[in-house]
Design a protein around this motif. Structure first.
Motif, short mmCIF file in Angstrom:
data_model
loop_
_atom_site.label_atom_id
_atom_site.label_comp_id
_atom_site.label_asym_id
_atom_site.label_seq_id
_atom_site.Cartn_x
_atom_site.Cartn_y
_atom_site.Cartn_z
N ALA A 1 0.83 -1.21 0.00
CA ALA A 1 0.00 0.00 0.00
C ALA A 1 0.86 1.26 0.00
CB ALA A 1 -0.93 0.00 1.21
N GLY A 2 1.97 1.25 0.72
CA GLY A 2 2.87 2.40 0.75
C GLY A 2 3.54 2.64 -0.59
N MET A 3 3.98 1.57 -1.24
CA MET A 3 4.61 1.73 -2.56
C MET A 3 3.61 2.21 -3.60
SD MET A 3 7.72 1.22 -2.24
CE MET A 3 8.79 0.47 -3.39
N ILE A 4 2.38 1.73 -3.52
CA ILE A 4 1.36 2.20 -4.45
C ILE A 4 1.02 3.66 -4.17
CG2 ILE A 4 -1.07 1.91 -5.11
CD1 ILE A 4 -0.60 -1.09 -4.97
N GLY A 5 0.99 4.05 -2.90
CA GLY A 5 0.77 5.46 -2.56
C GLY A 5 1.85 6.36 -3.11
N ARG B 1 2.36 11.58 -13.48
CA ARG B 1 2.35 10.73 -14.67
C ARG B 1 1.73 9.37 -14.38
NH1 ARG B 1 7.71 8.44 -17.32
NH2 ARG B 1 8.24 8.57 -15.14
N HIS B 2 2.08 8.78 -13.24
CA HIS B 2 1.51 7.48 -12.87
C HIS B 2 0.04 7.62 -12.49
CE1 HIS B 2 5.50 6.05 -13.22
NE2 HIS B 2 5.93 6.50 -12.05
N TYR B 3 -0.31 8.72 -11.84
CA TYR B 3 -1.69 8.95 -11.47
C TYR B 3 -2.58 9.06 -12.71
CZ TYR B 3 -5.61 10.86 -8.81
OH TYR B 3 -6.84 11.05 -8.22
N ARG B 4 -2.08 9.75 -13.74
CA ARG B 4 -2.85 9.87 -14.98
C ARG B 4 -3.01 8.53 -15.69
NH1 ARG B 4 -0.16 13.59 -18.66
NH2 ARG B 4 1.50 13.69 -17.15
N PHE C 1 1.84 11.13 -1.09
CA PHE C 1 3.28 11.04 -0.87
C PHE C 1 3.59 10.74 0.59
CE2 PHE C 1 7.35 13.07 0.14
CZ PHE C 1 8.19 12.39 -0.72
N TRP C 2 3.06 11.56 1.48
CA TRP C 2 3.36 11.36 2.90
C TRP C 2 2.67 10.12 3.46
CZ3 TRP C 2 7.52 13.24 4.60
CH2 TRP C 2 8.01 14.43 4.10
N GLY C 3 1.49 9.81 2.97
CA GLY C 3 0.83 8.57 3.39
C GLY C 3 1.62 7.34 2.99
N GLY C 4 2.22 7.37 1.79
CA GLY C 4 3.06 6.26 1.37
C GLY C 4 4.27 6.09 2.26
N TRP C 5 4.90 7.19 2.63
CA TRP C 5 6.06 7.10 3.52
C TRP C 5 5.68 6.64 4.91
CZ3 TRP C 5 10.70 6.31 2.15
CH2 TRP C 5 11.19 6.84 0.97
N LEU D 1 -4.28 -0.43 -10.20
CA LEU D 1 -3.39 0.04 -9.14
C LEU D 1 -4.12 0.60 -7.93
CD1 LEU D 1 -0.34 -0.02 -8.92
CD2 LEU D 1 -0.27 2.26 -9.81
N PRO D 2 -5.09 1.53 -8.07
CA PRO D 2 -5.77 2.04 -6.88
C PRO D 2 -6.55 0.95 -6.14
CG PRO D 2 -6.18 3.49 -8.73
CD PRO D 2 -5.50 2.28 -9.27
N GLY D 3 -7.15 0.02 -6.87
CA GLY D 3 -7.88 -1.06 -6.22
C GLY D 3 -6.98 -1.97 -5.41
N LEU D 4 -5.81 -2.29 -5.96
CA LEU D 4 -4.86 -3.12 -5.21
C LEU D 4 -4.35 -2.39 -3.99
CD1 LEU D 4 -3.19 -5.74 -4.99
CD2 LEU D 4 -1.41 -4.54 -6.25
#
Length: 120
Positions: free
Chosen positions: A16-20, A27-30, A47-51, A96-99
């Motif tokens: 979940a952190g890496m996907i965040g 670019r990845h979000y689009r 960004f901060w949630g992923g970290w 990606l968002p679903g995973l």
């Protein structure tokens, strides 16, 4: 048994952190969500949630295996967890968002088991 559950939770939290972190890049979000735009505040939260999720992952890994082994084992977990966004961005970016949500919810569902076992 609780070490296995804690390791699974560390792995799901790392995914979940890496996907965040992946979705924090425009670019990845689009690629993953082509119909929505990413404004600056949600980008910072991703960004901060992923970290924060990666920090929780390393703490879970250290609590399962001890500090030395847990830290080096976390790098293995992180390596495998990084494969998920890389492969999904290449072949199925809309998954990606679903995973990410599925990994976060599976990690959150294991928290009561870890907490309950810590009290026993």
């Amino acid at each position: 048994m609780i070490e296995i559950i804690t390791t699974f939770t560390a792995f799901a939290t790392a995914i979940a952190g890496m996907i965040g972190l992946c979705l924090a890049k425009e670019r990845h979000y689009r690629l993953a969500l082509p119909l929505s735009k990413l404004a600056e505040p949600p980008r910072r939260r991703l960004f901060w949630g992923g970290w924060v999720l990666l920090l929780v992952s390393v703490l879970l890994s250290m609590s399962a295996w001890g500090v030395g082994t847990g830290f080096s084992g976390w790098f293995g977990i992180l390596t495998v967890a990084a494969l998920f966004p890389v492969v999904l961005l290449s072949y199925a970016p809309r998954w990606l968002p679903g995973l990410g949500w599925a990994a976060l919810m599976s990690a959150a569902s294991a928290w009561p088991l870890i907490f309950w076992a810590g009290l026993a």
